[in-house]
Design a protein around this motif. Structure first.
Motif, PDB file in Angstrom:
ATOM      1  N   MET A   1      -8.153 -12.633 -61.325  1.00  0.00           N
ATOM      2  CA  MET A   1      -8.557 -13.471 -60.210  1.00  0.00           C
ATOM      3  C   MET A   1      -9.558 -14.505 -60.712  1.00  0.00           C
ATOM      4  O   MET A   1     -10.487 -14.198 -61.423  1.00  0.00           O
TER       5      MET A   1
ATOM      6  N   LEU B   1     -12.587 -17.218 -60.575  1.00  0.00           N
ATOM      7  CA  LEU B   1     -13.916 -17.179 -59.987  1.00  0.00           C
ATOM      8  C   LEU B   1     -13.951 -17.856 -58.628  1.00  0.00           C
ATOM      9  O   LEU B   1     -14.508 -17.334 -57.672  1.00  0.00           O
TER      10      LEU B   1
ATOM     11  N   THR C   1     -11.661 -18.278 -56.399  1.00  0.00           N
ATOM     12  CA  THR C   1     -11.004 -17.492 -55.361  1.00  0.00           C
ATOM     13  C   THR C   1     -11.915 -16.361 -54.913  1.00  0.00           C
ATOM     14  O   THR C   1     -12.005 -16.058 -53.736  1.00  0.00           O
ATOM     15  N   LYS C   2     -12.623 -15.751 -55.844  1.00  0.00           N
ATOM     16  CA  LYS C   2     -13.554 -14.678 -55.510  1.00  0.00           C
ATOM     17  C   LYS C   2     -14.644 -15.194 -54.573  1.00  0.00           C
ATOM     18  O   LYS C   2     -14.986 -14.541 -53.589  1.00  0.00           O
ATOM     19  N   TYR C   3     -15.182 -16.361 -54.863  1.00  0.00           N
ATOM     20  CA  TYR C   3     -16.238 -16.915 -54.018  1.00  0.00           C
ATOM     21  C   TYR C   3     -15.700 -17.315 -52.645  1.00  0.00           C
ATOM     22  O   TYR C   3     -16.393 -17.171 -51.649  1.00  0.00           O
TER      23      TYR C   3
ATOM     24  N   GLU D   1     -13.337 -15.790 -51.121  1.00  0.00           N
ATOM     25  CA  GLU D   1     -13.188 -14.527 -50.400  1.00  0.00           C
ATOM     26  C   GLU D   1     -14.531 -14.026 -49.864  1.00  0.00           C
ATOM     27  O   GLU D   1     -14.611 -13.533 -48.739  1.00  0.00           O
ATOM     28  N   ILE D   2     -15.586 -14.169 -50.655  1.00  0.00           N
ATOM     29  CA  ILE D   2     -16.926 -13.794 -50.192  1.00  0.00           C
ATOM     30  C   ILE D   2     -17.325 -14.678 -49.014  1.00  0.00           C
ATOM     31  O   ILE D   2     -17.858 -14.202 -48.005  1.00  0.00           O
TER      32      ILE D   2
ATOM     33  N   THR E   1     -16.672 -23.454 -57.333  1.00  0.00           N
ATOM     34  CA  THR E   1     -17.573 -22.356 -56.983  1.00  0.00           C
ATOM     35  C   THR E   1     -18.901 -22.915 -56.474  1.00  0.00           C
ATOM     36  O   THR E   1     -19.426 -22.453 -55.458  1.00  0.00           O
TER      37      THR E   1
END
Length: 151
Positions: free
Chosen positions: A1, A3, A5-7, A9-10, A78
């Motif tokens: 995944m 970075l 996309t992770k942020y 999602e958060i 990000t």
């Protein structure tokens, strides 16, 4: 995944918590906070659109200013997602001026930058990533300011 996309999602989780809380406590929340929650939701969708179809916008900016180098889209998006989270979360927490208009201001800026991006960089396609949701965010920002001012 990746970075970014992770942020996103958060950001989505934070948005759902904030918007859900404002919805549950709607009778105790000010109009300003309710309107800013809508802008936060649009901003979150905007970040999803940009992260799904990243377009190298930062490289276009560097090339336009004749700067050498390559921007890491993952890190750049990000940082922008973090900025969007801060700019939309603070107005949901306070009604103090100028904080209550931060998400509206960012929405207007995003709408202008995505729309002007096509003209400024002579893009072949009539679309840049995030353009549709930036228009929605810009329109909602105008409505948000006018609604509170009762114009």
């Amino acid at each position: 995944m990746k970075l970014k996309t992770k942020y996103v999602e958060i950001y989505t989780v934070v948005t759902l918590i904030v918007c859900g809380t404002i919805l549950i406590l709607k009778d105790k929340m000010s109009l300003s906070k309710k309107l800013n929650a809508i802008l936060m939701l649009i901003s979150c969708v905007h970040c999803w659109e940009e992260s799904k179809w990243a377009g190298g916008y930062f490289d276009l900016i560097l090339n336009n200013f004749k700067l050498k180098g390559k921007v890491d889209d993952d890190i750049a998006y990000t940082v922008l997602t973090d900025l969007a989270l801060v700019a939309t979360l603070i107005p949901c927490l306070t009604d103090k001026f100028p904080f209550k208009y931060m998400s509206a201001g960012m929405g207007l800026f995003e709408c202008a930058s995505h729309t002007l991006g096509i003209k400024m960089y002579n893009m072949e396609k009539p679309y840049v990533p995030g353009m549709y949701t930036s228009w929605l965010w810009g329109i909602a920002a105008i409505i948000r300011v006018l609604k509170e001012k009762n114009i």
